[in-house]
Design a protein around this motif. Structure first.
Motif, short mmCIF file in Angstrom:
data_model
loop_
_atom_site.label_atom_id
_atom_site.label_comp_id
_atom_site.label_asym_id
_atom_site.label_seq_id
_atom_site.Cartn_x
_atom_site.Cartn_y
_atom_site.Cartn_z
N LEU A 244 0.87 0.98 -14.86
CA LEU A 244 0.66 2.12 -13.96
C LEU A 244 0.01 3.27 -14.71
O LEU A 244 0.35 3.54 -15.86
CB LEU A 244 2.01 2.62 -13.44
CG LEU A 244 2.66 1.90 -12.26
CD1 LEU A 244 4.09 2.35 -12.12
CD2 LEU A 244 1.89 2.18 -10.98
N ARG B 71 -1.29 4.72 -9.99
CA ARG B 71 -2.01 3.52 -9.51
C ARG B 71 -1.74 2.35 -10.44
O ARG B 71 -1.57 2.52 -11.65
CB ARG B 71 -3.51 3.78 -9.50
CG ARG B 71 -3.95 4.82 -8.51
CD ARG B 71 -5.47 4.87 -8.47
NE ARG B 71 -6.01 3.71 -7.77
CZ ARG B 71 -6.24 3.67 -6.47
NH1 ARG B 71 -5.99 4.72 -5.73
NH2 ARG B 71 -6.72 2.59 -5.90
N LEU C 195 2.60 8.22 -6.55
CA LEU C 195 2.25 6.79 -6.45
C LEU C 195 1.09 6.69 -5.47
O LEU C 195 1.07 7.39 -4.46
CB LEU C 195 3.43 5.97 -5.95
CG LEU C 195 4.59 5.75 -6.93
CD1 LEU C 195 5.73 5.02 -6.22
CD2 LEU C 195 4.14 4.97 -8.16
N ASP C 196 0.15 5.81 -5.79
CA ASP C 196 -1.06 5.77 -4.99
C ASP C 196 -1.43 4.31 -4.68
O ASP C 196 -1.80 3.55 -5.59
CB ASP C 196 -2.17 6.46 -5.82
CG ASP C 196 -3.44 6.65 -5.01
OD1 ASP C 196 -3.45 6.26 -3.84
OD2 ASP C 196 -4.43 7.18 -5.58
N ASP C 197 -1.26 3.91 -3.44
CA ASP C 197 -1.67 2.59 -2.97
C ASP C 197 -1.13 1.45 -3.85
O ASP C 197 -1.89 0.64 -4.38
CB ASP C 197 -3.20 2.54 -2.90
CG ASP C 197 -3.68 1.36 -2.06
OD1 ASP C 197 -2.87 0.83 -1.26
OD2 ASP C 197 -4.83 0.95 -2.24
N VAL C 198 0.18 1.42 -3.97
CA VAL C 198 0.81 0.41 -4.85
C VAL C 198 1.23 -0.81 -4.02
O VAL C 198 1.92 -0.66 -3.01
CB VAL C 198 2.04 1.03 -5.55
CG1 VAL C 198 2.87 -0.04 -6.25
CG2 VAL C 198 1.61 2.10 -6.52
N ILE D 32 -3.27 -0.16 -12.48
CA ILE D 32 -4.65 -0.40 -12.91
C ILE D 32 -4.83 -1.78 -13.56
O ILE D 32 -5.94 -2.27 -13.68
CB ILE D 32 -5.19 0.73 -13.83
CG1 ILE D 32 -4.31 0.90 -15.06
CG2 ILE D 32 -5.32 2.04 -13.08
CD1 ILE D 32 -5.00 1.72 -16.14
N HIS E 65 0.83 -1.22 0.00
CA HIS E 65 0.00 0.00 0.00
C HIS E 65 0.86 1.27 0.00
O HIS E 65 0.68 2.16 0.84
CB HIS E 65 -0.94 0.00 1.21
CG HIS E 65 -1.77 -1.24 1.28
ND1 HIS E 65 -2.81 -1.48 0.40
CD2 HIS E 65 -1.70 -2.33 2.09
CE1 HIS E 65 -3.33 -2.66 0.67
NE2 HIS E 65 -2.68 -3.20 1.68
N LYS F 101 -0.36 12.89 -5.57
CA LYS F 101 0.21 11.55 -5.43
C LYS F 101 0.94 11.10 -6.70
O LYS F 101 0.31 10.97 -7.76
CB LYS F 101 -0.90 10.56 -5.10
CG LYS F 101 -1.34 10.70 -3.65
CD LYS F 101 -2.22 9.57 -3.22
CE LYS F 101 -2.34 9.64 -1.70
NZ LYS F 101 -3.55 9.01 -1.21
N GLN G 246 -1.28 7.27 -13.56
CA GLN G 246 -1.43 8.29 -12.52
C GLN G 246 -1.12 7.73 -11.13
O GLN G 246 -1.85 7.94 -10.17
CB GLN G 246 -2.83 8.87 -12.55
CG GLN G 246 -3.04 9.64 -13.84
CD GLN G 246 -4.41 10.32 -13.90
OE1 GLN G 246 -5.10 10.43 -12.91
NE2 GLN G 246 -4.76 10.76 -15.08
N SER H 284 2.27 4.82 -1.05
CA SER H 284 1.96 6.07 -1.74
C SER H 284 3.14 7.01 -1.61
O SER H 284 3.89 6.93 -0.63
CB SER H 284 0.73 6.74 -1.12
OG SER H 284 -0.38 5.90 -1.30
#
Ligand code: ATP
Length: 603
Positions: A561, A565, A370-373, A567, A358, A368, A563, A360
């Protein structure tokens, strides 16, 4: 992200605050034995300086007055002896002076360099190189004055001033009073001028740093190439001219302010002897004083005014030195954002398992990157990162290296949170190859040994063979001793990359981070690099920013990846079957003839 505490922590600019003075003394402290000897010599010189006026008085009043040839001879010899003694002490004084100043400058330079080396990447992306150079060179040189100017002259001037005053009072209190009347007139202009000079000096330092930065940027290879390709020489020259013109004007103003100051000072100091001759002349006529006494007194007067004037200008000198120290301390006060935790331990194992939980990252609060990777790379596995530009791929690799720290969540290596292990042990286990390959201006062997200082020639060759660069190296003019880098033998992009791969091979890390080259090399070079890289990745945990289809096909997992996240995740075939963003990217690349990497894969 608060990447640099420094700017907040730097004390506001009260130039010679008590704290600053204590810090200055901290740098002087190691040299106290030399300083004590120096100050004793300075004191001796000041006292010896009192002797000549008395020799003059005896010559005039006693030897000449009583027509004593023998005494005249002895007094002449004495005055030469005093001059020789004075000269010898002077030599010793300047030797010690230089010794202490140079050592302090050496200490300061080392301290700044060490501090800069300890800082995090964030500082360097936000600071111009020229600015740093200027602090390391001109600011450090500026404090030279502290020992030779401030410390020595304060002691010398104080001793001279006090001893002279005492002797003068012993001769005649009336004459002493007359001499001292002039002193306040010396002090007043000093204070105003000090302020102006200080302000100008500060402006000049800032301007100097800015001109240095401009030169560094525009005369460095990358900047120079950019100027050439955009044909911006004219504008750059104009900018340089303008900056330099401002600097020149500042320097002229600074110098002129000093000159006016000294002119006023010298007029006032000339007033003293005039008063003495007027008053003393009357006393000689009335027979109350001898000629010798007046001449000796005027000679002593110089020993009163010079130190008094210097003590006044010293105030200015101290302020300017303090300005230099202030700028140096600003750098010494910088605290690295990323440093070993107080209880950090070396990484106990070296399997090379990477885990993002998780994670960020915000470079700028609220945005952000990086977001919740979350993902895992096991030893021997390869994870490929794909996604649009600015998606956060490079940032993700920076986190593994702890070039930046995650804002939330944690990164684990071999099950350990990387914030709890020492930076050295973490980075020792990681090898990177980026698009921007950098070689030092040194021999090929030294560049390779950067990874492993004690590597033998056989090890260098083994790594170079594995990276398919050995044959190339040995046909260079001096083989492994050929100087490469900025002004050395120019290597092509592909050759540089293979050398970098050899360097990482030598390091033999458990984790490998790769940013694949976007520009395509010729197929020959390309094949070598690919083969070298596959050898490098075998058995290691690798994260690759993928630009080639061959890479994504070989990857155990592809992370798409966008933005910041993830995906989509899966193998190439899974993601194609999923028909999402990755599948669209793949279709786009296939239909784009300008993507040779994809085309070659399809062959
Ligand atoms: P590319 O493929 O173009 O190299 P990337 O996927 O590697 O892009 P990053 O370089 O990781 O993307 O950047 C992610 C985001 O973070 C971008 O919006 C970028 O502008 C921002 N960023 C990167 N470095 C910094 C920094 N030092 N300070 C502030 N923002 C930054």
């Amino acid at each position: 992200m608060n990447w640099w505490h420094g700017s907040d922590q730097v004390r506001s600019a009260t130039a010679v605050s008590a704290v600053n003075l204590r810090r200055v003394f901290h740098f002087l402290a190691p040299y106290w034995p030399q300083l004590v000897v120096l100050l004793i010599i300075v004191g001796l010189s000041s006292l010896i300086g009192l002797v000549p006026p008395f020799i003059i008085r005896s010559i005039i009043d006693t030897a000449i007055g009583q027509k004593d040839h023998a005494l005249l001879g002895w007094l002449t010899i004495a005055s030469v002896a005093v001059a020789i003694g004075f000269g010898l002490l002077g030599v010793l004084q300047s030797y010690l002076n230089t010794l202490i100043s140079e050592r302090i400058m050496y200490d300061l330079k080392t301290a700044i360099y060490e501090r800069l080396q300890s800082l995090s990447l964030g500082f360097f992306t936000n600071t111009r190189t020229g600015e740093m150079m200027s602090r390391l060179t001109s600011d450090v040189n500026g404090v030279d004055n502290v020992v030779s100017g401030s410390l020595v002259s304060t002691t010398s001037n104080l001793i001279t001033l006090l001893s002279t005053l005492a002797v003068m009072l012993a001769i005649s209190w009336q004459l002493t009073l007359l001499s001292v009347v002039v002193l306040p007139w010396l002090i007043l202009p000093t204070l105003t001028v000090g302020r102006v000079r200080r302000r100008l000096r500060k402006q000049r330092q800032q301007m100097n740093a800015s001109v240095n930065s401009h030169m560094q940027e525009t005369l460095g290879i990358s900047g120079f190439m950019l100027i050439k390709t955009f044909g911006r020489e004219r504008q750059e020259i104009t900018k340089f001219r303008e900056e330099n013109r401002d600097l020149m004007r500042l320097q002229i103003r600074e110098a002129v302010v000093g000159r006016w100051f000294f002119m006023v000072m010298s007029v006032i100091t000339a007033g003293g002897p005039a008063l003495l001759y007027w008053y003393g002349g009357g006393k000689i006529i009335s027979g109350e004083l001898t000629i010798g006494t007046i001449v000796a007194f005027v000679a002593l007067l110089a020993r009163l005014y010079n130190p008094a004037t210097s003590l006044m200008t010293l105030h200015v000198e101290i302020m300017t030195s303090a300005a230099y120290f202030e700028r140096i301390f600003q750098y010494l006060d910088l605290r690295p954002e990323i440093a070993n935790a107080p209880d950090a331990k070396p990484l106990p194992t070296n399997e090379g398992r990477i885990e993002f939980q998780h994670v960020s990252l915000e470079y700028v609060p609220g945005r952000k990157a990086l977001d919740d990777v979350s993902f895992t790379v096991r030893p021997g596995q390869m994870v490929a990162l794909v996604g649009p530009s600015g998606a956060g791929k490079s940032s993700l690799t920076y986190l593994v290296l702890r070039l930046y720290d995650s804002t939330s969540g944690c990164v684990l290596v071999d099950g350990q949170d990387i914030k709890t292990v020492t930076l050295e042990s973490l980075r020792r286990n990681i090898g990177t190859v980026t698009q921007e390959t950098f070689l030092f201006h040194a021999s090929v062997a030294d560049n390779l040994r950067f990874a492993k200082l004690e590597a033998t020639q056989a090890e260098l060759e083994e790594a170079s063979r594995a990276a398919f660069i050995h044959d190339f190296i040995i046909q260079m003019p001096k083989g492994y001793d050929t100087i490469v880098g900025e002004r050395g033998y120019r290597l092509s992009g592909g050759e540089k990359q293979r050398l970098t791969i050899a360097r990482v091979m030598l390091k033999d890390p458990r984790i490998f981070l790769l940013d694949e080259a976007t520009s395509s090399l010729d197929t020959h070079s390309e094949r070598y690099i690919q083969e070298g890289l596959s050898k490098l990745m075998a058995g290691r945990a690798s994260i690759v920013i993928a630009h080639r289809l061959s890479t994504v096909l070989a990857a155990d997992t592809i992370l798409y990846l966008d933005q910041g996240r993830i995906i989509e995740r899966g193998t190439h075939h899974e993601l194609l079957a999923h028909g999402g963003a990755y599948a669209r990217l793949y279709e786009e690349q296939l239909s784009n003839p300008n993507r040779p990497a994809v085309a070659s894969m399809e062959e």
